[in-house]
Design a protein around this motif. Structure first.
Motif, PDB file in Angstrom:
ATOM      1  N   ALA A 123      -1.469   9.667 -52.965  1.00 34.21           N
ATOM      2  CA  ALA A 123      -1.668   8.463 -52.120  1.00 34.21           C
ATOM      3  C   ALA A 123      -2.334   8.993 -50.605  1.00 34.21           C
ATOM      4  CB  ALA A 123      -0.287   7.701 -51.703  1.00 34.21           C
ATOM      5  N   LEU A 124      -1.723   9.990 -50.107  1.00 32.48           N
ATOM      6  CA  LEU A 124      -2.450  10.501 -48.867  1.00 32.48           C
ATOM      7  C   LEU A 124      -3.906  11.062 -49.112  1.00 32.48           C
ATOM      8  CD1 LEU A 124       0.549  12.922 -47.800  1.00 32.48           C
ATOM      9  CD2 LEU A 124      -0.184  10.764 -46.820  1.00 32.48           C
ATOM     10  N   THR A 134       9.181  10.059 -52.395  1.00 33.89           N
ATOM     11  CA  THR A 134       7.822   9.831 -52.071  1.00 33.89           C
ATOM     12  C   THR A 134       7.065   9.239 -53.278  1.00 33.89           C
ATOM     13  OG1 THR A 134       7.843  11.913 -53.154  1.00 33.89           O
ATOM     14  CG2 THR A 134       8.021  11.978 -50.821  1.00 33.89           C
ATOM     15  N   LEU A 135       7.586   9.111 -54.317  1.00 30.09           N
ATOM     16  CA  LEU A 135       7.054   8.352 -55.326  1.00 30.09           C
ATOM     17  C   LEU A 135       6.914   6.724 -55.040  1.00 30.09           C
ATOM     18  CD1 LEU A 135       5.775   7.918 -58.243  1.00 30.09           C
ATOM     19  CD2 LEU A 135       7.934   7.816 -59.200  1.00 30.09           C
ATOM     20  N   ALA A 136       8.006   6.164 -54.550  1.00 29.58           N
ATOM     21  CA  ALA A 136       8.353   4.891 -53.932  1.00 29.58           C
ATOM     22  C   ALA A 136       7.143   4.695 -52.813  1.00 29.58           C
ATOM     23  CB  ALA A 136       9.756   4.601 -53.393  1.00 29.58           C
ATOM     24  N   VAL A 137       6.756   5.652 -52.182  1.00 23.54           N
ATOM     25  CA  VAL A 137       5.745   5.673 -50.888  1.00 23.54           C
ATOM     26  C   VAL A 137       4.487   5.487 -51.574  1.00 23.54           C
ATOM     27  CG1 VAL A 137       4.824   6.599 -48.792  1.00 23.54           C
ATOM     28  CG2 VAL A 137       7.236   6.686 -49.186  1.00 23.54           C
ATOM     29  N   ALA A 138       4.260   6.309 -52.346  1.00 19.77           N
ATOM     30  CA  ALA A 138       2.890   6.321 -53.511  1.00 19.77           C
ATOM     31  C   ALA A 138       2.580   4.923 -53.817  1.00 19.77           C
ATOM     32  CB  ALA A 138       2.892   7.432 -54.255  1.00 19.77           C
ATOM     33  N   GLN A 139       3.511   4.390 -54.461  1.00 17.58           N
ATOM     34  CA  GLN A 139       3.370   3.085 -55.231  1.00 17.58           C
ATOM     35  C   GLN A 139       3.024   1.835 -54.194  1.00 17.58           C
ATOM     36  OE1 GLN A 139       2.726   4.560 -58.047  1.00 17.58           O
ATOM     37  NE2 GLN A 139       3.571   2.586 -59.161  1.00 17.58           N
ATOM     38  N   SER A 174      -0.157  19.633 -44.620  1.00 14.72           N
ATOM     39  CA  SER A 174      -0.471  19.430 -45.966  1.00 14.72           C
ATOM     40  C   SER A 174      -1.306  18.150 -46.099  1.00 14.72           C
ATOM     41  CB  SER A 174       0.631  19.453 -46.926  1.00 14.72           C
ATOM     42  OG  SER A 174       0.368  19.272 -48.337  1.00 14.72           O
ATOM     43  N   ALA A 175      -0.696  17.003 -45.164  1.00  9.33           N
ATOM     44  CA  ALA A 175      -1.271  15.840 -45.219  1.00  9.33           C
ATOM     45  C   ALA A 175      -2.456  15.720 -44.351  1.00  9.33           C
ATOM     46  CB  ALA A 175      -0.232  14.885 -44.392  1.00  9.33           C
ATOM     47  N   ALA A 176      -2.860  16.660 -43.424  1.00  6.11           N
ATOM     48  CA  ALA A 176      -4.158  16.709 -42.642  1.00  6.11           C
ATOM     49  C   ALA A 176      -5.253  17.248 -43.911  1.00  6.11           C
ATOM     50  CB  ALA A 176      -4.024  17.507 -41.539  1.00  6.11           C
ATOM     51  N   ILE A 177      -4.977  18.162 -44.556  1.00  2.81           N
ATOM     52  CA  ILE A 177      -5.916  18.750 -45.630  1.00  2.81           C
ATOM     53  C   ILE A 177      -6.225  17.675 -46.450  1.00  2.81           C
ATOM     54  CG2 ILE A 177      -6.043  20.465 -47.213  1.00  2.81           C
ATOM     55  CD1 ILE A 177      -4.497  22.435 -45.775  1.00  2.81           C
ATOM     56  N   ALA A 178      -5.144  16.971 -46.859  1.00  2.00           N
ATOM     57  CA  ALA A 178      -5.373  15.952 -48.014  1.00  2.00           C
ATOM     58  C   ALA A 178      -6.296  14.760 -47.565  1.00  2.00           C
ATOM     59  CB  ALA A 178      -4.114  15.175 -48.528  1.00  2.00           C
ATOM     60  N   GLY A 179      -6.151  14.422 -46.054  1.00  2.00           N
ATOM     61  CA  GLY A 179      -6.936  13.456 -45.528  1.00  2.00           C
ATOM     62  C   GLY A 179      -8.573  13.907 -45.484  1.00  2.00           C
ATOM     63  N   LEU A 180      -8.641  15.044 -45.270  1.00  2.00           N
ATOM     64  CA  LEU A 180     -10.065  15.810 -44.883  1.00  2.00           C
ATOM     65  C   LEU A 180     -10.614  15.741 -46.201  1.00  2.00           C
ATOM     66  CD1 LEU A 180     -12.095  17.022 -43.501  1.00  2.00           C
ATOM     67  CD2 LEU A 180     -10.930  19.419 -43.804  1.00  2.00           C
ATOM     68  N   SER A 181      -9.946  16.316 -47.391  1.00  4.93           N
ATOM     69  CA  SER A 181     -10.382  16.244 -48.599  1.00  4.93           C
ATOM     70  C   SER A 181     -10.760  14.824 -49.218  1.00  4.93           C
ATOM     71  CB  SER A 181      -9.573  17.096 -49.819  1.00  4.93           C
ATOM     72  OG  SER A 181      -8.408  16.462 -49.566  1.00  4.93           O
ATOM     73  N   GLY A 182      -9.987  13.861 -48.926  1.00  2.00           N
ATOM     74  CA  GLY A 182     -10.166  12.653 -49.152  1.00  2.00           C
ATOM     75  C   GLY A 182     -11.252  11.924 -48.749  1.00  2.00           C
ATOM     76  N   SER A 226      -8.373   5.699 -58.450  1.00  4.64           N
ATOM     77  CA  SER A 226      -8.940   7.344 -58.049  1.00  4.64           C
ATOM     78  C   SER A 226      -7.753   7.924 -57.476  1.00  4.64           C
ATOM     79  CB  SER A 226     -10.247   7.210 -57.243  1.00  4.64           C
ATOM     80  OG  SER A 226     -11.183   6.596 -57.993  1.00  4.64           O
ATOM     81  N   PHE A 227      -6.654   7.213 -56.987  1.00  4.74           N
ATOM     82  CA  PHE A 227      -5.774   8.016 -56.343  1.00  4.74           C
ATOM     83  C   PHE A 227      -4.166   7.505 -56.628  1.00  4.74           C
ATOM     84  CE2 PHE A 227      -9.418   6.728 -53.827  1.00  4.74           C
ATOM     85  CZ  PHE A 227      -9.932   8.038 -53.439  1.00  4.74           C
ATOM     86  N   ASN A 228      -4.017   7.087 -57.985  1.00  4.73           N
ATOM     87  CA  ASN A 228      -2.968   6.597 -58.797  1.00  4.73           C
ATOM     88  C   ASN A 228      -1.903   7.829 -59.062  1.00  4.73           C
ATOM     89  OD1 ASN A 228      -4.147   7.556 -60.803  1.00  4.73           O
ATOM     90  ND2 ASN A 228      -4.578   5.390 -61.648  1.00  4.73           N
ATOM     91  N   LEU A 229      -1.054   7.465 -59.659  1.00  8.69           N
ATOM     92  CA  LEU A 229       0.052   8.324 -60.146  1.00  8.69           C
ATOM     93  C   LEU A 229      -0.516   9.411 -61.217  1.00  8.69           C
ATOM     94  CD1 LEU A 229       2.900   9.350 -60.166  1.00  8.69           C
ATOM     95  CD2 LEU A 229       3.523   7.597 -62.064  1.00  8.69           C
ATOM     96  N   GLU A 230      -1.357   8.905 -62.039  1.00  9.89           N
ATOM     97  CA  GLU A 230      -1.996   9.889 -63.072  1.00  9.89           C
ATOM     98  C   GLU A 230      -2.891  10.946 -62.229  1.00  9.89           C
ATOM     99  OE1 GLU A 230      -5.782   9.644 -66.197  1.00  9.89           O
ATOM    100  OE2 GLU A 230      -4.788   7.756 -65.536  1.00  9.89           O
ATOM    101  N   GLN A 231      -3.676  10.671 -61.173  1.00 11.00           N
ATOM    102  CA  GLN A 231      -4.098  11.758 -60.338  1.00 11.00           C
ATOM    103  C   GLN A 231      -3.110  12.734 -59.745  1.00 11.00           C
ATOM    104  OE1 GLN A 231      -7.527  12.194 -60.289  1.00 11.00           O
ATOM    105  NE2 GLN A 231      -7.261  10.229 -61.755  1.00 11.00           N
TER     106      GLN A 231
END
Length: 341
Positions: A65-66, A119-124, A214-222, A236-241
């Motif tokens: 999600a991030l 965190t799964l709830a946040v992702a959903q 960790s979130a900053a790196i996820a944002g940059l890569s996203g 492209s950013f769901n639970l499967e990913q």
């Protein structure tokens, strides 16, 4: 042996490999270069995920999600406000870092399976927003993200070079960070939060710092991923990913920097080979995950490092205290070497 360790830990080696990969990548056809760039971006992403999962021991399902928030923010700022790519991705990193810090709030009181569920709830919830906030996100259909072109190269070559440079920089910075007392606090709370607190580690602060980095790196890569794809959509950013990312961490080697490189290479290459397999991909990935958890819990990285350095030792679990060993004993030199590389 010490010479081999120093050679592997030298910052010159990753830079040299990046230069060779860059020179090789620019000779590839556009499709193969696209696949290579995807691997490079996921290496950066898994480095960030390993900070959370491997080094600080926080089991989270919100990383995809991030990653998606970084991609959406970078693309939408360009589409809606007409901002250039560089300020868009910088703002995306700031936003995702703030989101990751807020996400750390439930982690301050819960851990393990409870943190995973939270965190799964946040992702959903993030996925729901991406699908239903159609005025901003364009809904389930997604939107076309502007491409990036620099130095007379086409869009794929440009994002490849930019991603390779940034991934190399992130890898070196995180590896250096983990060798400092600041980085060792992550490992301390992973191994034993009570003991870490007793030794002066501010557990709450360290958890928040791990989430933020960790979130900053996820944002940059996203942000890089949105430019690579040229099209951003919720699937492209769901639970499967997220599950795919977990497999990369386990296959490469949880809690190792080298594993963060090996995992995406193996998993994404296998995914490409099996993309027309009509259902076999999920079965093979599921079997691979079970096999690694049961028979090779430390992943491929230790095996490869052993082969490189000539150190052949048992792959049995060595983290449990041995006879006569103190519960507070420091990690073995072999484990330190694997975590640092």
């Amino acid at each position: 042996m010490k010479h081999a360790k120093g050679w592997l830990n030298s910052p010159v080696l990753p830079i040299l490999i990046a230069v060779l990969v860059g020179a090789f990548g620019l000779t590839l056809n556009p499709y193969t270069l696209f696949l290579l760039t995807r691997i490079v971006i996921f290496v950066m992403l898994i480095v960030g995920l390993n900070i959370m999962l491997g080094y600080s021991g926080q089991f989270t399902f919100a990383h995809a999600a991030l990653f998606g928030v970084g991609a959406y923010t970078t693309g939408l700022l360009q589409v809606h406000l007409g901002l250039p790519f560089v300020p868009s991705i910088m703002l995306a990193v700031v936003l995702v870092t703030a989101a990751g810090t807020l996400l750390a709030l439930p982690a301050l009181r819960i851990s393990g399976i409870h943190l995973a569920i939270a965190t799964l709830a946040v992702a959903q919830a993030v996925t729901w927003v991406l699908v239903n906030w159609t005025d901003v996100t364009f809904g389930a259909g997604g939107f076309r993200a502007p491409s990036l072109r620099m130095f007379g190269m086409d869009k794929t070559q440009t994002i490849f070079v930019v991603s390779l440079v940034l991934t190399t920089a992130v890898y070196l910075l995180v590896r250096q960070l983990l060798t400092t007392s600041f980085g060792r606090r992550f490992i301390a709370i992973r191994d034993n939060q009570v003991a870490a607190a007793a030794n002066g580690v501010h557990v709450t602060r360290v958890k928040a710092q791990a989430f933020a980095i960790s979130a900053a790196i996820a944002g940059l890569s996203g942000g890089l991923y949105s430019s690579l794809l040229g099209f951003v959509a919720p699937e492209s950013f769901n639970l499967e990913q997220m599950i795919l990312m977990k497999i990369m961490v386990v296959v490469g080697g949880i809690g190792t920097m080298f594993g963060s490189v090996i995992g995406p290479i193996v998993v994404l290459t296998l995914q490409e080979w099996l993309r027309d397999s009509e259902g076999w991909l999920e079965i093979i990935f599921g079997g691979m995950l079970v096999a690694f958890v049961l028979f090779l819990p430390r992943g491929l990285a230790p095996l490869i490092l052993n082969a490189i350095t000539g150190k052949f030792r048992s792959q049995s679990v060595d983290d449990a205290p041995q006879t006569g060993q103190s519960l507070n004993a420091a990690p073995s030199e072999n484990r330190k070497d694997e975590e640092a590389v």
